[in-house]
Design a protein around this motif. Structure first.
Motif, PDB file in Angstrom:
ATOM      1  N   ALA A  11      54.957  25.495  45.392  1.00 16.57           N
ATOM      2  CA  ALA A  11      53.912  26.348  44.847  1.00 16.57           C
ATOM      3  C   ALA A  11      54.084  27.748  45.407  1.00 16.57           C
ATOM      4  N   PHE A  29      52.538  18.841  70.310  1.00 19.67           N
ATOM      5  CA  PHE A  29      53.516  19.055  69.253  1.00 19.67           C
ATOM      6  C   PHE A  29      54.864  19.459  69.841  1.00 19.67           C
ATOM      7  N   THR A  37      64.360  17.684  68.967  1.00 17.75           N
ATOM      8  CA  THR A  37      65.315  18.648  68.419  1.00 17.75           C
ATOM      9  C   THR A  37      66.555  18.733  69.295  1.00 17.75           C
TER      10      THR A  37
ATOM     11  N   LEU B 100      59.152  13.912  59.830  1.00 19.22           N
ATOM     12  CA  LEU B 100      59.436  15.273  60.280  1.00 19.22           C
ATOM     13  C   LEU B 100      58.818  16.307  59.345  1.00 19.22           C
ATOM     14  N   ALA B 103      55.241  16.543  60.185  1.00 15.96           N
ATOM     15  CA  ALA B 103      55.054  17.205  61.478  1.00 15.96           C
ATOM     16  C   ALA B 103      55.325  18.707  61.374  1.00 15.96           C
ATOM     17  N   LEU B 104      56.282  19.075  60.545  1.00 13.64           N
ATOM     18  CA  LEU B 104      56.695  20.483  60.511  1.00 13.64           C
ATOM     19  C   LEU B 104      56.157  21.207  59.289  1.00 13.64           C
ATOM     20  N   ARG B 106      52.886  22.444  58.535  1.00  5.54           N
ATOM     21  CA  ARG B 106      52.041  23.628  58.737  1.00  5.54           C
ATOM     22  C   ARG B 106      52.764  24.675  59.553  1.00  5.54           C
ATOM     23  N   PRO B 107      52.681  25.914  59.113  1.00  7.61           N
ATOM     24  CA  PRO B 107      53.379  26.952  59.865  1.00  7.61           C
ATOM     25  C   PRO B 107      52.767  27.120  61.252  1.00  7.61           C
ATOM     26  N   ARG B 108      53.570  27.111  62.238  1.00  5.90           N
ATOM     27  CA  ARG B 108      53.146  27.482  63.586  1.00  5.90           C
ATOM     28  C   ARG B 108      54.380  27.858  64.375  1.00  5.90           C
ATOM     29  N   ARG B 109      54.163  28.300  65.584  1.00  6.85           N
ATOM     30  CA  ARG B 109      55.280  28.836  66.332  1.00  6.85           C
ATOM     31  C   ARG B 109      56.369  27.771  66.559  1.00  6.85           C
ATOM     32  N   VAL B 111      58.264  26.270  64.432  1.00 11.16           N
ATOM     33  CA  VAL B 111      58.549  25.356  63.332  1.00 11.16           C
ATOM     34  C   VAL B 111      59.883  25.699  62.656  1.00 11.16           C
ATOM     35  N   LEU B 113      62.516  27.082  63.851  1.00 14.65           N
ATOM     36  CA  LEU B 113      63.644  26.682  64.692  1.00 14.65           C
ATOM     37  C   LEU B 113      63.875  25.179  64.602  1.00 14.65           C
ATOM     38  N   TYR B 114      62.799  24.412  64.716  1.00 18.38           N
ATOM     39  CA  TYR B 114      62.930  22.954  64.636  1.00 18.38           C
ATOM     40  C   TYR B 114      63.515  22.543  63.287  1.00 18.38           C
ATOM     41  N   ALA B 188      59.106  20.410  50.444  1.00 17.25           N
ATOM     42  CA  ALA B 188      58.790  21.032  49.161  1.00 17.25           C
ATOM     43  C   ALA B 188      57.662  20.275  48.479  1.00 17.25           C
ATOM     44  N   LYS B 191      54.402  21.115  50.037  1.00 16.73           N
ATOM     45  CA  LYS B 191      53.942  22.457  49.698  1.00 16.73           C
ATOM     46  C   LYS B 191      53.178  22.458  48.383  1.00 16.73           C
ATOM     47  N   SER B 192      53.611  21.579  47.472  1.00 15.11           N
ATOM     48  CA  SER B 192      52.941  21.578  46.178  1.00 15.11           C
ATOM     49  C   SER B 192      51.721  20.658  46.158  1.00 15.11           C
ATOM     50  N   PRO B 195      46.129  21.788  49.425  1.00  9.86           N
ATOM     51  CA  PRO B 195      45.616  21.756  50.800  1.00  9.86           C
ATOM     52  C   PRO B 195      44.096  21.613  50.876  1.00  9.86           C
ATOM     53  N   ASP B 199      41.699  19.385  53.466  1.00 11.46           N
ATOM     54  CA  ASP B 199      40.604  19.971  54.246  1.00 11.46           C
ATOM     55  C   ASP B 199      39.288  19.275  53.938  1.00 11.46           C
TER      56      ASP B 199
END
Lengths: 293, 302
Positions: A11, A29, A37, B100, B103-104, B106-109, B111, B113-114, B188, B191-192, B195, B199
């Motif tokens: 999206a 986390f 990793t 994975l 776990a990965l 939602r954007p956060r610090r 992510v 890189l992982y 992907a 993402k579609s 959200p 919530d």
């Protein structure tokens, strides 16, 4: 050799994350993900380190020991007597024309199917896609025979040809989806101004397809560069083998020289890793292509 | 998208006449694909009904090859290994990739890189992956050394030379490479998803697992179909990594249909028999190819 996929396009942009800070759970986390990793990349790191160790060090202490002496002899041997240098060049000679030809031919077919009223065009499109999904095993023996009867068996040209033929269906399908999303008004306007179908293709459609061509190009490059089965099917002369096949031959010749084997696999891995890091965004979107976006 | 049968007038004007050069645009690629894909495929069906060593003419033998196949213990072993492979390779990479991705998601610090680290192996060829892992599996390699370090010397073995473990050792290497790919697909898919549903469920007091099971999972149905079809097609095609690590050995313990087919065809030149194996692979793959195509058609229409 992964099968390509069709998934819903992501999206537009996921809505901004809810503003509730999750500091408390942040460290959990990272406490899980960071070691995981590390574990994930450990095999790669290990092979890279091994490639730089000296033969004597490995012979004396074993492959898993803490490295004590480094050198480039593994790489020197692999590139020289191990023929990886020559094989790299062969792979370039195969990959570059195969990618360009695949995308060129696929864009022709996609343009014809997306913009003109060709009877049965959906059936044609899906048949072409189906060809790409066939297990290569069902093609191997007849393909080697076809190459023989064309007189091009054991040539790099044969390898390029089969890569183009086998990949076409998928590239066509993806490009078709993309071309359909280009507004009809654009091409219509050009047509009224007197542009012919070839001009519309070259001046309007292709420039607009650049993002999907880039994504497909990144994907096709890794697929073709990484191929093993077609190379060992249509080539016989050892000196003509591309990287992947040469790597397996080398492994047979350097059974206990782990630094040479490791160096050779690093050499075979680096080009695709470079493509990946350079085109990371394209690469990922390439994997997700095929949708109607 | 408008249907082809009843296009609006404007589109019809653009689509109706097909200039000659456009036919050429279609015909050239189509002929290449027919020559390199469809014609050979048809030939394999014919060859599967013959006995042929590549010289002279192929001798028609009817269904003998298939009868022999099912009496062939190596073939049955390879078939069974392929089942194990499809379940193990598919199951593990889907579980890993999905976990994975969740776990990965939602954007956060960190992510980014992982994510990159986990899908990096995907760009290596299966042959390179095979060699990477051969190094780990060898007798004094990392795996045995680590096992020794934590006091599990009794578990140490020659992973790739032991008929009990060879197939699984190769499988782990293949999963390592595939997980990142499945993760990308699920990311992907996630993402579609909507959200706000998630919530809303959270506000209503649903736990993390409940939200995943009853809110997110049902929205991933489309991705699941694709992942399922792709994984099975991939596992039937699997060749490179086995060829790089064990060549199907020891004693055919890691033989898959594809490796057995290659051996029969290109090592022993039993071209008819090898073609029969290829036909079996095709038949097994067919239903999943159709699944994938149906899905593709839906997206075409959407």
């Amino acid at each position: 050799m992964s099968t390509a996929t069709l998934t819903p396009a992501p999206a537009k942009a996921s809505s901004p994350p809810p503003a509730k800070p999750k500091r408390r759970r942040g460290w959990v986390f990272h406490a899980v993900m960071a070691p995981l990793t590390l574990l994930w990349v450990a095999p790669m790191v290990f092979v890279v380190v091994l490639a730089f160790r000296s033969f004597d060090d490995i012979a004396a202490n074993g492959t898993a020991a803490w490295p004590v002496s480094f050198g480039l002899e593994g790489f020197r041997e692999a590139l020289g007597r191990g023929t990886m240098g020559r094989a790299l060049w062969t792979s370039v000679q195969v990959t570059v024309p195969a990618v360009i030809l695949s995308l060129l031919l696929a864009s022709w077919a996609a343009y014809a199917l997306a913009r003109f009223h060709i009877p049965g065009r959906r059936a044609i499109l899906l048949t072409m896609l189906a060809g790409n999904l066939l297990p290569p095993q069902i093609l191997l023996i007849p393909v080697s025979r076809v190459m023989e009867s064309l007189g091009i068996y054991d040539t790099l040209f044969a390898l390029v040809t089969i890569h183009v033929g086998f990949g076409l269906g998928f590239y066509t399908f993806v490009l078709h989806g993309f071309m359909r999303s280009i507004p009809e008004e654009l091409t219509e306007a050009a047509r009224i101004d007197g542009a012919g179908p070839v001009q519309i293709y070259a001046r309007i459609i292709m420039p607009l397809c650049r993002p999907s061509l880039a994504a497909l190009g990144a994907l096709a490059t890794t697929w073709i560069f990484n191929d093993l089965i077609w190379a060992i099917t249509v080539l016989r002369t050892e000196a003509k083998l591309p990287v992947t096949a040469a790597l397996l031959n080398l492994q047979g010749g350097y059974v206990s020289n782990w630094n040479v084997v490791a160096a050779a696999s690093v050499i075979a891995a680096v080009p695709t890793a470079i493509v990946f890091f350079t085109f990371q965004r394209h690469f990922v979107s390439g994997l997700l292509m095929g949708s109607n976006k | 998208m408008t249907s082809v049968t009843a296009p609006p007038r404007r589109r019809r004007a653009g689509l109706r006449a097909v200039p000659k050069v456009v036919w050429l645009f279609l015909l050239i690629p189509a002929l290449v694909e027919v020559g390199m894909v469809f014609w050979p495929a048809v030939n394999s069906f014919y060859l599967s009904l013959t006995e042929w060593n590549g010289l002279g003419a192929a001798q028609p033998v009817g269904l003998d090859n298939f009868k022999n196949l099912f009496a062939d213990e190596i073939f049955r072993g390879a078939l069974w290994n392929n089942v194990i492979w499809a379940v193990g390779f598919g199951g593990l990479s889907v579980l890993g990739g999905l976990a994975l991705a969740v776990a990965l998601n939602r954007p956060r610090r960190g992510v980014g890189l992982y994510r990159s680290a986990i899908y990096l192996p995907m760009v290596f060829s299966l042959a390179v992956t095979g060699l990477f892992w051969r190094v780990q599996y060898q007798p004094d390699g990392t795996i045995n050394t680590l096992l020794g370090a934590i006091g599990l010397e009794s578990v140490e073995r020659q992973w790739l030379a032991d008929p009990d473990t060879a197939l699984y050792a190769v499988l782990i290497a293949a999963v390592w490479r595939q997980v990142g790919y499945v993760m990308v697909l699920y990311l992907a898919g996630l993402k579609s998803t909507d959200p706000t549903l998630d919530d809303a469920a959270a506000v209503d007091g649903a736990g993390a697992w409940q939200r995943f099971r009853f809110v997110t999972w049902p929205q991933l149905r489309g991705v699941n179909t694709v992942v399922f079809a792709v994984t099975v097609i991939d596992s039937l095609r699997t060749f490179d990594i086995v060829w790089a690590m064990t060549q199907g050995g020891p004693y055919h313990s890691s033989e898959l249909l594809s490796t057995y087919m290659f051996q029969q065809g290109f090592t022993f030149l039993n071209l008819g028999y090898a073609s029969a194996i290829a036909v079996v692979i095709f038949v097994l793959a067919l239903i999943f190819i159709i699944t994938y195509l149906v899905r593709a058609t839906k997206e075409e229409i959407a």
